[in-house]
Design a protein around this motif. Structure first.
Motif, mmCIF file in Angstrom:
data_model
loop_
_atom_site.group_PDB
_atom_site.id
_atom_site.type_symbol
_atom_site.label_atom_id
_atom_site.label_comp_id
_atom_site.label_asym_id
_atom_site.label_seq_id
_atom_site.Cartn_x
_atom_site.Cartn_y
_atom_site.Cartn_z
ATOM 1 N N TYR A 221 35.600 42.444 41.361
ATOM 2 C CA TYR A 221 34.272 42.896 40.946
ATOM 3 C C TYR A 221 33.462 41.761 40.324
ATOM 4 O O TYR A 221 32.260 41.632 40.598
ATOM 5 C CB TYR A 221 34.383 44.049 39.955
ATOM 6 N N LEU A 225 29.665 40.880 41.511
ATOM 7 C CA LEU A 225 28.511 41.005 40.624
ATOM 8 C C LEU A 225 27.844 39.649 40.411
ATOM 9 O O LEU A 225 26.614 39.545 40.366
ATOM 10 C CB LEU A 225 28.947 41.607 39.287
ATOM 11 N N ASP A 260 30.518 48.354 43.261
ATOM 12 C CA ASP A 260 30.292 48.706 41.859
ATOM 13 C C ASP A 260 30.909 50.058 41.535
ATOM 14 O O ASP A 260 31.586 50.217 40.511
ATOM 15 C CB ASP A 260 28.781 48.720 41.597
ATOM 16 N N ARG A 264 33.998 48.788 39.143
ATOM 17 C CA ARG A 264 33.516 48.427 37.801
ATOM 18 C C ARG A 264 34.313 49.113 36.695
ATOM 19 O O ARG A 264 34.732 48.467 35.732
ATOM 20 C CB ARG A 264 32.029 48.764 37.667
#
Length: 275
Positions: A221, A225, A260, A264
Motif C-alpha cells: 500500500y 499511495l 486503498d 489501507r
C-alpha cells in the motif's frame, strides 16, 4: 511540494515515502512518531536507516517535521502546522472525486521584473497545484481547487500579486480543444499509464487472495499511495467529458481506490503493531 512541499517529481524516494507514511498513518499516532519507529516502518518498505535519518533531516530543515520527545522520552518528530494543512489538502485530492464540475478558478498575476524570483515561485506553485496555462499570466484549474489555491498563495506570500476569479469557458474553440492546449494531456496520460504498469499487477495479485496479512498489505500500500498522491496534482481532476476517449486516468483511479479499500486498513494494523 516545491512550495507544495509534499509534491515531488519522483516517487519512492526515502523523503517521499516518509511523507506518504505520515499522510497515511502518522496523524493517528498519539504523539510524535519515534525515530526508531520511522526506521522500522520505512525498513519494511525497503529504506535503510541512514536514508531515513537523512530524509528526516531534510524535512526538518524545510519546516515540515518538528523534533519532539514522546511521552516516554524517546526522540521523535511531529508534523508542523503547515505540514498538517498540506496533508489535509492532499487528502481531498487523493481520496476525492476525480471528475471536477462547476467551471474554473482563474489566477491572473503580474509580478514586477525586479522580482523574478517571486515570479518563479508563483509559477512553480501554480504548476504544483495543477493549474494549466491559458495565456501569459493567466492560469486556470477546476473550480474546486479555489480554497486550496487561496490559502497556498497566502502561505507563500504571493497573494498580493494575484487576482482569483471563477468562470466558465465560453468559446471560441470547443472546451475540450482548449483543455488540450492548457494542459499537456499526453504527458499526463503517461503518468497514469506508469501508475497502472506498476500497481495494476499488484491489485490483480491481491484479487487472487482471500487473506490480507498486515505487513504485506503495508508493504504494497505504501508505494501505491506514494505513486498515486502525486497524480492529482499533475492531473487536477479535469472533467472526463473534456478528455480523450479511453483516458487512462479513469482506470488508474479505479486501481488506486481498489488498492486503498483492500490494503489501507490492514496496513494500519501493521503500523499499530510496530508503534
Amino acid at each position: 511540494m516545491s512550495e507544495q512541499p509534499f509534491h515531488s517529481s519522483s516517487t519512492h524516494t526515502p523523503r517521499s515515502l516518509i511523507v506518504t507514511l505520515y499522510g497515511a498513518y502518522g496523524r493517528d499516532f498519539p504523539g510524535p512518531v519515534p525515530v526508531a519507529e520511522l526506521i522500522r516502518l520505512l525498513g519494511a518498505a525497503g529504506v535503510d536507516a541512514p536514508a531515513v535519518r537523512s530524509a528526516v533531516s531534510r524535512l526538518k530543515r524545510r519546516g515540515l517535521l518538528l523534533p519532539a520527545r514522546t511521552a516516554e522520552g524517546a526522540a521523535g518528530y511531529a508534523l508542523s502546522d503547515d505540514a498538517r494543512q498540506l496533508l489535509d489538502d492532499g487528502d481531498r485530492r487523493i481520496y476525492g472525486s476525480r471528475d471536477a464540475a462547476g467551471g474554473w478558478v482563474l489566477a491572473v498575476f503580474s509580478v514586477p521584473e525586479s522580482e523574478r524570483a517571486r515570479r518563479h515561485v508563483l509559477r512553480s506553485t501554480l504548476t504544483g497545484l495543477g493549474f494549466g496555462t491559458a495565456a501569459p499570466g493567466v492560469w486556470l484549474a477546476p473550480a474546486g481547487l479555489y480554497e486550496e489555491t487561496r490559502h497556498t498563495l497566502e502561505r507563500i506570500g504571493c497573494s498580493g500579486y494575484v487576482d482569483l476569479f471563477r468562470g466558465e469557458h465560453l468559446g471560441f474553440t470547443a472546451t475540450a480543444d482548449a483543455v488540450a492546449r492548457w494542459w499537456d494531456l499526453s504527458a499526463l496520460a503517461k503518468l497514469h499509464e506508469a501508475f497502472l504498469d506498476e500497481h495494476e499487477p499488484v491489485l490483480r495479485a491481491w484479487q487472487g487472495r482471500v487473506d490480507t496479512p498486515p505487513r504485506e498489505a503495508y508493504r504494497d500500500y505504501l508505494p501505491a499511495l506514494d505513486s498515486w498522491r502525486h497524480l492529482p496534482y499533475a492531473d487536477p481532476g479535469l472533467p472526463a467529458r473534456l478528455l480523450p476517449e479511453g483516458w487512462p486516468g479513469i482506470r488508474s483511479a479505479e486501481v488506486f481506490r481498489a488498492l486503498d479499500e483492500r490494503l489501507r486498513t490492514a496496513g494500519a494494523r501493521f503500523v499499530q503493531a510496530a508503534s
